[in-house]
Structures are given as C-alpha cells and as structure tokens.
Design a protein around this motif. Structure first.
Motif, short mmCIF file in Angstrom:
data_model
loop_
_atom_site.label_atom_id
_atom_site.label_comp_id
_atom_site.label_asym_id
_atom_site.label_seq_id
_atom_site.Cartn_x
_atom_site.Cartn_y
_atom_site.Cartn_z
N GLU A 21 0.81 -1.22 0.00
CA GLU A 21 0.00 0.00 0.00
C GLU A 21 0.85 1.28 0.00
OE1 GLU A 21 -2.46 -3.31 1.67
OE2 GLU A 21 -0.45 -2.52 2.01
N PRO A 22 1.85 1.42 0.89
CA PRO A 22 2.70 2.61 0.83
C PRO A 22 3.46 2.74 -0.49
CG PRO A 22 2.96 1.50 2.94
CD PRO A 22 2.19 0.58 2.06
N PHE A 23 3.86 1.61 -1.06
CA PHE A 23 4.57 1.64 -2.34
C PHE A 23 3.67 2.19 -3.44
CE2 PHE A 23 5.53 -0.71 -6.34
CZ PHE A 23 6.71 -0.05 -6.66
N GLN A 58 -0.59 11.75 3.80
CA GLN A 58 0.04 12.14 5.05
C GLN A 58 0.64 10.94 5.78
OE1 GLN A 58 -3.22 14.19 6.92
NE2 GLN A 58 -2.93 16.06 5.71
N ARG A 59 -0.02 9.81 5.69
CA ARG A 59 0.52 8.61 6.32
C ARG A 59 1.81 8.17 5.62
NH1 ARG A 59 0.65 3.11 6.29
NH2 ARG A 59 0.48 2.11 8.34
N LEU A 60 1.84 8.27 4.29
CA LEU A 60 3.04 7.91 3.53
C LEU A 60 4.25 8.70 4.02
CD1 LEU A 60 4.45 6.57 1.00
CD2 LEU A 60 3.76 8.64 -0.25
N ALA A 64 4.05 5.74 7.67
CA ALA A 64 4.21 4.46 6.97
C ALA A 64 5.63 3.92 7.15
CB ALA A 64 3.89 4.63 5.48
N VAL A 65 5.75 2.60 7.12
CA VAL A 65 7.05 1.95 7.30
C VAL A 65 7.71 1.76 5.95
CG1 VAL A 65 8.25 -0.07 8.19
CG2 VAL A 65 6.20 0.77 9.37
#
Length: 452
Positions: A21-23, A58-60, A64-65
C-alpha cells in the motif's frame, strides 16, 4: 521513454517498502509531483491521484514503514547508471569530467513547529527569513546531464539539545549537530560506499571554508575545486603567507598573466571569464582565480589534485565551471516538482518528500540525457555578427522541464498532440533566442580562447 524509466525506477524502489500500500501511494505521489499542479501538498496531491481524503498521503510521509535512506540510494544508482548510459551512447565518456557539486537550498516556513526551522539567510529569498536549509549533492556529467543524488537537512544545535523541540519535530534520538560542511562529509561518505568517486568535488565558500571537509577529501585522495573567500590565506612556494586577495594583487599585475577561457556552456552559449592560477608551497594545491570580463569581480577557488590524477589549469577551470548545475537542479526541483512545497513538519516527512521529488527529477534527467542527441536539431551557430538568421532555427534538445510537460500531458485531458505542440513551440522559440544571443556576443571585441 520516460514511462519506461519511471517503471525501471519503481522496480528498484519496491524493496524499500515493507507493504504494497505505501509503495502504491509513493508511485502516485511521484506522478503527482510530475504533474502540472500549481501547488503540491497533501490536499492537492490526494485530489489529483483520486483519494477521498489526504490521509493516505500524510501517512506515507509521516507514519508508513519504508526506508527513505535506501530509497535515496536506489535513486542515486538509477541516476548515475542512466547518465553513464547516456554518456556511453552519445560518445561523451572519454575526456569528459564527472563532478560532485555540493550546495544547500532553503525553503521558507511560517511559525516554529517545523523540524529545523530558524531565522537564517535563505538563498531562495536572498535575505534572512524563517525557514529550513538542506545540503544537497548533485551528480554532474560534463556534456550529458545532472541529477540530485544525496541530501541531509541541517538542524540547529538548539533544536537537538532541547528535548521538547526534538520530540515535537520527531528528530532521531541519535541525531547530533553537524555543520553544513560536516553534513557534506556525511553525504560524500554515503555515496562513496556506493562506489561513486567523481573527478572533482566542487562547492561554494560554505564548503571551501570547512577545514574538516578539505582534510576529509585529501585523506581520501579526492580532488576538489572549492570556492573560498578573498581573506582565505595560502602559503606561497616562497614561504610567504597571503590572503587570496593580496596574492592576486601582488602576483598577477600583468594582463598577459590572465587567460580568457570558457567556464562551459550555459543556456545562452559559452560563459567567458579571465582565469589565472597561483602555485602554493604544496605541489598539489593551487589557487585558481576567475575574473569577470566586464566588472572585474574576482572569485577564488582553492584546488587540490592528488598525485595519481592529472593536474592542469584547463581541468581545474572545467571543474570550476561545472558547479552551476546544482543550482539548476534546485531550480528544476522547485519549479517543476515542488521540492520546496512540502507542507509537512516532521523531520522524516521532510526527507521523504525530498526523496520522492528526487525520484521524479532523476527520471526526467535520465530521459532528457538519453534523448539529447536525437532531439537536438538546432541550426548551426552564427560565425560573424552580420550573419542572416536561418529560416528554421530548429529545436533545442528536450530538457527536464519539457520532459515533465510531456509526462503531465499524458494524464491531463487535452486535444491530441496539444502537449507535444507546445513543447516543440517552446523549444523552437528557445533555439531562435539562443541563435540571436550568440550572434550578438560575436560583436563584442573580446579575444577568446576555447577550452579544449
């Protein structure tokens, strides 16, 4: 080609993300900063990529890890290998210099809640303003292209030592205060671990005045050409110690001691200056002086070349003239990709925004370098000041901004061929402007010597 290069870089970056998801969000982010958005922040990016709220963006950046340091390393390897490929295909490897250009750039900020924010001199504002500063390294291949390949944000010592400010900015627990010169050492050490070893490192007075940085380069047998201030002191071969300004006035009194040479080609042709050099008490250290032809303004460069490398005045002049692309990198990064538009406050979020902007810049830089010869159709340069202009001035090579416009044009609903038409219109207009500028310069009564 830009799409293919973006896919190639995305494959390299996949391993830096623990979850898919972050990718995916990072790929959307890069696409957004490459778009025609006038402002790039969490809200505008979320709207552009089709998210219902800015939460994912914003989480990215904040929570995010993913490993932004490893991502920057992958971007660096992509940019270096891509520009090297362009140099090989264009026959521009032999005899061409590779430069590591150091410089810092600022971003104005409001308030006191952003990591590293402080009232300080910002080059982007030209005065003392509230903002943050980041030291960057640009990879420059002579006659090919350049890209930003490493950076470190400068954090004031009082922010690190204050536990409240440090916690609020989410500074790393092991972060220690580093001057800009020391941050440059950290960046150069990191890229050296990747096998990057340029012919010269270049930088302005901030880095030339850092004794620790010069000692680091000399211990590593790394050549450098660093700007220094006029009061920087050198020891001559006679043993006399003088400032740069004093040495120039004492030893360079005759006009024939100066040579007019090009510091390389800019957007409007060769950049001509008068040059001279002065030997020091070390056989591998020289003071290189540049004089503006109209104003007589002087600029001083302290140079070191190890015994294993070729030492000539021509190479030093060429190296000194190749520092400016880092400024162009900042211009493109800010104007085209929003490098200075990160509306985030935390230390890691600022770094992650810069990493994703550097990814977009690297894709466009590599694409422009690979297409340079195929897209350059400029008319021959004028030979005398009375020469009539050509009927067709041709097109300048595709540049980073134009590559970005073409990428953005594929995602914006427009009539067929609209983006290509305007890209070619601007390139033809710039080719015509360059031709007339070069013809006007031929009328100047200046004797010039081309650097071979």
């Amino acid at each position: 080609m830009a799409g293919r290069k973006l896919g190639e870089l995305s494959e390299r970056l996949r391993s830096c993300f623990r979850r898919i998801e972050p990718f995916v969000q990072a790929r959307k982010y890069v696409r957004a900063v490459t778009s025609e958005l006038p402002k790039r922040n969490g809200w505008t990016i979320a709207e552009y990529v089709g998210d219902r709220t800015p939460d994912r963006t914003q989480r990215l950046l904040n929570r995010a890890v993913w490993d932004e340091a490893e991502a920057m390393a992958q971007i660096r390897r992509f940019a270096v290998s891509g520009l090297e490929e362009a140099a090989r295909k264009g026959g521009r490897r032999r005899g061409k210099l590779v430069i590591g250009a150091l410089d810092e750039t600022g971003q104005q900020k409001k308030g006191e809640a952003t990591a590293g924010v402080k009232r300080q001199h910002l080059g982007c504002a030209g005065r003392v303003e509230n903002g943050i500063n980041t030291v960057h390294l640009s990879y420059v291949r002579e006659g090919v292209g350049h890209a930003l390949i490493g950076f470190q944000q400068w954090i004031p010592e009082e922010h690190i030592s204050d536990p409240v400010t440090s916690l609020r900015s989410a500074l790393p627990l092991d972060l220690t205060f580093r001057t800009k010169g020391q941050l440059a050492i950290d960046i150069c050490t990191t890229v050296a671990a990747d096998g990057f070893r340029p012919d010269f490192y270049c930088g302005d007075e901030v880095y030339g005045s850092c004794t620790e940085l010069r000692a680091h380069f000399e211990a590593d047998k790394q050549a450098y050409v660093l700007r220094v201030q006029k009061n920087f002191r050198i020891i001559l071969s006679s043993g006399m110690e003088l400032s740069c300004d004093q040495a120039t006035k004492t030893l360079l009194k005759r006009e024939r001691q100066w040579e007019i040479r090009s510091a390389g080609k800019g957007s409007k042709g060769d950049r001509w200056y008068a040059w001279a050099w002065i030997a020091t008490n070390s056989a591998r250290h020289y003071l290189l002086i540049r004089k503006h032809l109209r104003t007589g303004e002087l600029a001083f460069h302290y140079c070191y070349v190890p015994e294993s490398a070729l030492l000539t005045k021509t190479r030093l002049i060429r190296a000194a003239g190749l520092r400016w692309p880092v400024e162009e990198g900042f211009e493109f990064g800010k104007d085209c990709f929003g490098l200075d538009q990160a509306q985030v406050r935390l230390y890691t979020a600022i770094a992650r925004h810069a990493v994703l902007v550097c990814a977009a810049l690297a894709v466009c830089a590599v694409t422009a370098a690979l297409l340079r010869d195929r897209t350059d159709s400029q008319a021959p340069e004028p030979l005398h000041p009375d020469q009539l202009p050509p009927a067709d001035p041709g097109l300048i090579p595709l540049t980073i901004p134009e590559i970005k416009h073409l990428i953005a044009g594929t995602t914006t609903p427009r009539p067929p061929g609209h983006a290509t038409h305007w890209v070619n219109w601007r390139r033809r207009h710039q080719a015509r402007s360059r031709w007339f500028h070069k013809r006007a310069r031929l009328a100047r009564d200046i004797k010039i010597t081309q650097v071979s």
